[in-house]
Motif scaffolding. Structure first.
Motif, PDB file in Angstrom:
ATOM      1  N   TYR A  53      46.914  64.863  80.966  1.00 23.28           N
ATOM      2  CA  TYR A  53      46.419  65.609  80.088  1.00 23.28           C
ATOM      3  C   TYR A  53      47.287  65.510  78.765  1.00 23.28           C
ATOM      4  CZ  TYR A  53      44.458  70.038  77.790  1.00 23.28           C
ATOM      5  OH  TYR A  53      43.894  70.728  76.831  1.00 23.28           O
ATOM      6  N   PRO A  54      47.317  64.715  77.761  1.00 19.69           N
ATOM      7  CA  PRO A  54      48.324  64.575  76.790  1.00 19.69           C
ATOM      8  C   PRO A  54      48.822  65.818  76.608  1.00 19.69           C
ATOM      9  CG  PRO A  54      46.427  63.182  76.546  1.00 19.69           C
ATOM     10  CD  PRO A  54      45.978  64.239  77.521  1.00 19.69           C
ATOM     11  N   GLU A  55      50.202  65.892  76.219  1.00 26.22           N
ATOM     12  CA  GLU A  55      50.967  66.708  75.486  1.00 26.22           C
ATOM     13  C   GLU A  55      51.357  67.747  76.646  1.00 26.22           C
ATOM     14  OE1 GLU A  55      49.804  68.440  71.842  1.00 26.22           O
ATOM     15  OE2 GLU A  55      49.357  66.437  70.885  1.00 26.22           O
ATOM     16  N   MET A  56      50.344  68.170  77.360  1.00 23.64           N
ATOM     17  CA  MET A  56      50.681  69.076  78.512  1.00 23.64           C
ATOM     18  C   MET A  56      51.486  68.349  79.631  1.00 23.64           C
ATOM     19  SD  MET A  56      47.817  71.259  80.640  1.00 23.64           S
ATOM     20  CE  MET A  56      48.161  72.227  81.911  1.00 23.64           C
ATOM     21  N   THR A  57      51.098  67.173  79.754  1.00 21.96           N
ATOM     22  CA  THR A  57      51.938  66.537  80.950  1.00 21.96           C
ATOM     23  C   THR A  57      53.442  66.228  80.345  1.00 21.96           C
ATOM     24  OG1 THR A  57      49.755  65.255  81.461  1.00 21.96           O
ATOM     25  CG2 THR A  57      51.984  64.397  82.070  1.00 21.96           C
ATOM     26  N   GLU A  58      53.554  65.611  79.080  1.00 25.65           N
ATOM     27  CA  GLU A  58      54.914  65.641  78.679  1.00 25.65           C
ATOM     28  C   GLU A  58      55.708  66.778  78.766  1.00 25.65           C
ATOM     29  OE1 GLU A  58      52.284  64.239  77.454  1.00 25.65           O
ATOM     30  OE2 GLU A  58      52.420  62.270  76.889  1.00 25.65           O
ATOM     31  N   LYS A  59      54.953  67.983  78.524  1.00 21.42           N
ATOM     32  CA  LYS A  59      55.887  69.367  78.276  1.00 21.42           C
ATOM     33  C   LYS A  59      56.135  69.635  79.863  1.00 21.42           C
ATOM     34  CE  LYS A  59      55.343  74.245  77.178  1.00 21.42           C
ATOM     35  NZ  LYS A  59      56.221  74.729  78.333  1.00 21.42           N
TER      36      LYS A  59
END
Length: 151
Positions: A53-59
């Motif tokens: 899940y892009p952005e959520m994963t990085e966060k």
């Protein structure tokens, strides 16, 4: 602290070198490299598709690194996690930690990997002779994550 979720492969030597580059305070670097296996749960695996899940994963990954830095003396760290379709022997994930001393580097690296496996939103689908199947979370990964809650 560096976090990347990417399709492209990475070079282990280059990534570890970046952790210690021009920093004479680094006394230890510990790394974990995860690879695609050709066998899982008794079945041959010809490919693995990793989704996130892009952005959520990085966060989530940044939060995990931050938690590790609060617990141990971490000078720097790197997480690289690949997504897309991978084949057996392909690199999936790198977790590397630099510290003044090996104890902090080992503990922080293991902590980050344990929490990455249980807290970061990644989904794996394996291609087997019987077709594609989603990979369920392992009880052993959950137990590995829980051991840090006792500290």
């Amino acid at each position: 602290m560096y976090v990347s979720v990417q399709i492209d492969d990475f070079d282990l030597t280059t990534e570890v070198k970046k952790l210690r580059e021009n920093n004479p305070t680094v006394g230890a670097v510990v790394s974990f490299l995860g690879l695609v296996r050709d066998l899982n749960d008794g079945q041959a695996v010809s490919a693995m598709a990793l989704e996130h899940y892009p952005e959520m994963t990085e966060k989530s990954l940044h939060d995990i690194v931050h938690q590790a830095a609060l617990r141990w003396s971490v000078i720097d760290s790197r997480i690289i996690h690949r997504v897309g379709t991978l084949s057996p022997l392909d690199q999936i994930v790198l977790v590397a930690v630099a510290s003044k001393h090996r104890g902090d580097a080992f503990a922080a690296c293991e902590f980050i990997m344990d929490f990455l496996k249980t807290q970061a939103p990644f989904w794996k689908k394996e291609q087997t002779p019987d077709g594609a199947r989603w990979v369920d979370a392992r009880e052993s990964d959950e137990l590995a994550g829980k051991k840090w809650l006792l500290d």
